[in-house]
Design an enzyme around this catalytic site. Structure first.
Site, PDB file in Angstrom:
ATOM      1  CB  CYS A  86     -33.958  14.928  -5.118  1.00 31.42           C
ATOM      2  SG  CYS A  86     -33.370  16.605  -5.483  1.00 31.42           S
ATOM      3  CG  ASN A 103     -29.105  19.734  -4.440  1.00 34.13           C
ATOM      4  OD1 ASN A 103     -28.042  20.313  -4.249  1.00 34.13           O
ATOM      5  ND2 ASN A 103     -30.031  19.696  -3.520  1.00 34.13           N
ATOM      6  CB  CYS A 114     -37.362  20.185  -7.727  1.00 33.34           C
ATOM      7  SG  CYS A 114     -37.200  20.951  -9.360  1.00 33.34           S
ATOM      8  NE  ARG A 115     -37.542  14.936  -6.721  1.00 36.39           N
ATOM      9  CZ  ARG A 115     -37.194  13.761  -7.197  1.00 36.39           C
ATOM     10  NH1 ARG A 115     -37.924  12.697  -6.904  1.00 36.39           N
ATOM     11  NH2 ARG A 115     -36.123  13.618  -7.962  1.00 36.39           N
ATOM     12  CB  SER A 116     -32.913  17.218  -2.001  1.00 34.95           C
ATOM     13  OG  SER A 116     -32.130  17.742  -3.037  1.00 34.95           O
ATOM     14  CG  ASP A 160     -38.483  15.129 -10.525  1.00 35.55           C
ATOM     15  OD1 ASP A 160     -38.597  16.361 -10.356  1.00 35.55           O
ATOM     16  OD2 ASP A 160     -37.479  14.597 -11.014  1.00 35.55           O
TER      17      ASP A 160
HETATM   18  P1  4NP Z   1     -35.127  17.221  -8.448  1.00 38.75           P
HETATM   19  O1  4NP Z   1     -35.789  17.424  -9.901  1.00 38.75           O
HETATM   20  O2  4NP Z   1     -34.447  15.872  -8.483  1.00 38.75           O
HETATM   21  O3  4NP Z   1     -36.314  17.227  -7.527  1.00 38.75           O
HETATM   22  O4  4NP Z   1     -34.190  18.361  -8.246  1.00 38.75           O
HETATM   23  C1  4NP Z   1     -35.026  17.326 -11.071  1.00 38.75           C
HETATM   24  C2  4NP Z   1     -34.349  18.427 -11.521  1.00 38.75           C
HETATM   25  C3  4NP Z   1     -33.604  18.348 -12.685  1.00 38.75           C
HETATM   26  C4  4NP Z   1     -33.559  17.157 -13.385  1.00 38.75           C
HETATM   27  C5  4NP Z   1     -34.239  16.057 -12.917  1.00 38.75           C
HETATM   28  C6  4NP Z   1     -34.976  16.135 -11.757  1.00 38.75           C
HETATM   29  N1  4NP Z   1     -32.812  17.081 -14.588  1.00 38.75           N
HETATM   30  O5  4NP Z   1     -32.823  16.013 -15.228  1.00 38.75           O
HETATM   31  O6  4NP Z   1     -32.148  18.063 -14.969  1.00 38.75           O
END
Ligand code: 4NP
Length: 157
Positions: free
Chosen positions: A10, A13, A15-17, A126
């Protein structure tokens, strides 16, 4: 026997992945197939490198019997050699990965494309900006089952 190496990707790294990784590992363990897999996750961005998954990601997993243990790291070009399946959470992740792959033109899978009940091109939303951690967990469960079904067929598991 050669392990099937899978990396879920994702943006951050956290939340989703990490959810996809933990849910898929849980499923594979429940099916007695853990010895056939190497499962990891990474982010296209490096902002959270070294951090545990988001507290709500971990809490949601724990409430549903799945420990989310990943430590964030960035997906690097050499990871394309380390994994048989690179599985993106959304189309933007996939575009970023395709750019990183450059002329090697690797196949980047979209996770929800493995869910037979999802429309082609569907994304794992997200939850970092708008909550929805439970929904992400549900989506990952459905996609993980479809993914394992496909791997069973492809690899005679
Ligand atoms: P993820 O979510 O891609 O599902 O881990 C996010 C976590 C942090 C950020 C963006 C998306 N960020 O911009 O810090």
């Amino acid at each position: 026997m050669q392990k099937i190496r899978v990396c879920f990707v994702c943006l951050g790294n956290i939340c989703r992945s990490p959810t996809a990784e933990a849910v898929f590992r849980h499923l594979v363990e429940a099916e007695g197939l853990a010895h056939r897999f190497e499962i990891d996750s990474a982010g296209t961005g490096a902002w959270h490198t070294g951090e545990a998954a988001h507290r709500d990601t971990r809490a949601t997993g724990r409430a549903r019997g799945v420990e989310v243990t990943s430590i964030a790291r960035q997906f690097l070009a050499e990871d394309f050699d380390r994994f048989d399946y690179v599985v993106a959470m959304d189309r933007s992740n996939r575009t970023n990965l395709e750019r990183l792959a450059g002329s090697t033109s690797r196949t980047i899978h979209l996770f929800r494309d493995f869910d037979p009940d999802s429309e082609k091109g569907s994304e794992v939303p997200d939850p970092y900006y708008d909550g929805g951690f439970d929904r992400v967990f549900d989506i990952c469960e459905a996609a993980a089952e479809g993914f394992l079904d496909e791997l069973r067929a492809t690899h005679a598991l």
